[in-house]
Design an enzyme around this catalytic site. Structure first.
Site, PDB file in Angstrom:
ATOM      1  N   GLY A   1      -4.353  -9.581  -0.489  1.00  0.00           N
ATOM      2  CA  GLY A   1      -4.360  -9.004   0.849  1.00  0.00           C
ATOM      3  C   GLY A   1      -3.494  -7.763   0.935  1.00  0.00           C
ATOM      4  O   GLY A   1      -3.903  -6.727   1.471  1.00  0.00           O
ATOM      5  N   TYR A   2      -2.289  -7.849   0.393  1.00  0.00           N
ATOM      6  CA  TYR A   2      -1.354  -6.726   0.412  1.00  0.00           C
ATOM      7  C   TYR A   2      -1.884  -5.565  -0.417  1.00  0.00           C
ATOM      8  O   TYR A   2      -1.898  -4.414   0.037  1.00  0.00           O
ATOM      9  CB  TYR A   2      -0.003  -7.190  -0.117  1.00  0.00           C
ATOM     10  CG  TYR A   2       1.054  -6.119  -0.174  1.00  0.00           C
ATOM     11  CD1 TYR A   2       1.574  -5.563   0.993  1.00  0.00           C
ATOM     12  CD2 TYR A   2       1.545  -5.673  -1.398  1.00  0.00           C
ATOM     13  CE1 TYR A   2       2.559  -4.583   0.946  1.00  0.00           C
ATOM     14  CE2 TYR A   2       2.532  -4.692  -1.462  1.00  0.00           C
ATOM     15  CZ  TYR A   2       3.035  -4.155  -0.281  1.00  0.00           C
ATOM     16  OH  TYR A   2       4.008  -3.180  -0.345  1.00  0.00           O
TER      17      TYR A   2
END
Length: 244
Positions: free
Chosen positions: A152-153
């Site tokens: 996600g990051y």
């Protein structure tokens, strides 16, 4: 006639890499508008350190994803110091979890800060920076390392890299550089939060230089891109001690 003071807007300037970047730029005689999201005391401490050393700085609260607040941050820098030459966009958030288990509300919050926030800050920078200016965004070396839990990051930072490379080309003729710095493991609160000593030691051993990066290491790269590094443009600089 002396040249006008160069002026930097630094988001995420109250702590970590953003704080160190603000302090480092001030040592080069650059006036600094310290943008912060919530911690007024830490932001004012940065200002006090800069002014105590003879520099010029202000602190301005701004949610980087709020275009009105970011415009007001740039307005404050222009009103206080006469213009904006450098933008260091260090504000960001990180949530870690495997894709299968990722909380989508957390994903949306991270996208709001890391993707929309970068776009909003860069939009103001593209409209306002004087000739000879520099925009410095932040990616992550995790994109190359592809560590589990970081999808996600890393996805938000992939968006930052794409924006950086394209904006550099959109600003043709403006004499404004646009680059991203992609730190490796760096000893900041954001990185250290939730990691045990064994994990930290293992990650510190990975680069050939056999240590974690420091905010000072990253701030030196920022200072180079903000000042003498005029021929570096449209690049992602992986500042990670050789880890990848």
């Amino acid at each position: 006639m002396s040249s006008p003071t160069r002026v930097a807007v630094v988001t995420g300037g109250s702590r970590g890499i953003g704080r160190q970047a603000a302090l480092r730029l001030a040592t080069d005689g650059i006036a600094v508008a310290v943008g912060y999201g919530g911690n007024q005391a830490q932001a004012e401490a940065v200002v006090a350190t800069v002014t105590g050393a003879g520099g010029r700085a202000i602190a301005v609260r701004a949610d980087v994803a709020d275009e009105t607040a970011v415009a007001a941050l740039f307005d404050a820098a222009e009103a206080s110091f006469g213009g904006v030459d450098v933008v260091v966009h260090a504000a960001g958030v990180m949530t870690l979890a495997p894709v299968a288990e990722f909380d989508l509300d957390a994903l949306d919050r991270m996208h709001r800060t890391n993707v929309r926030g970068t776009f909003v800050v860069n939009q103001q920078a593209a409209r306002r920076l004087r000739r000879g200016g520099a925009i410095i965004n932040f990616s992550t070396s995790i994109i190359g390392l592809a560590l589990p839990g970081y999808a996600g990051y890393a996805a938000t930072k992939g968006a930052v890299e794409a924006l950086t490379l394209i904006l550099a080309r959109e600003l043709r003729g403006r004499d404004v550089t646009v680059n991203a710095v992609a730190p490796g493991p760096t000893a900041t609160d954001l990185f250290l939060d939730g990691k045990d000593e064994e994990t930290v030691a293992r990650m510190a051993a990975q680069p050939p230089l056999e240590r974690l990066g420091t905010p000072e290491d990253i701030a030196e790269v920022v200072a180079f891109l903000a000042g003498p590094g005029r021929w570096v443009n449209g690049q992602v600089v992986r500042a990670n001690g050789g880890i990848a």
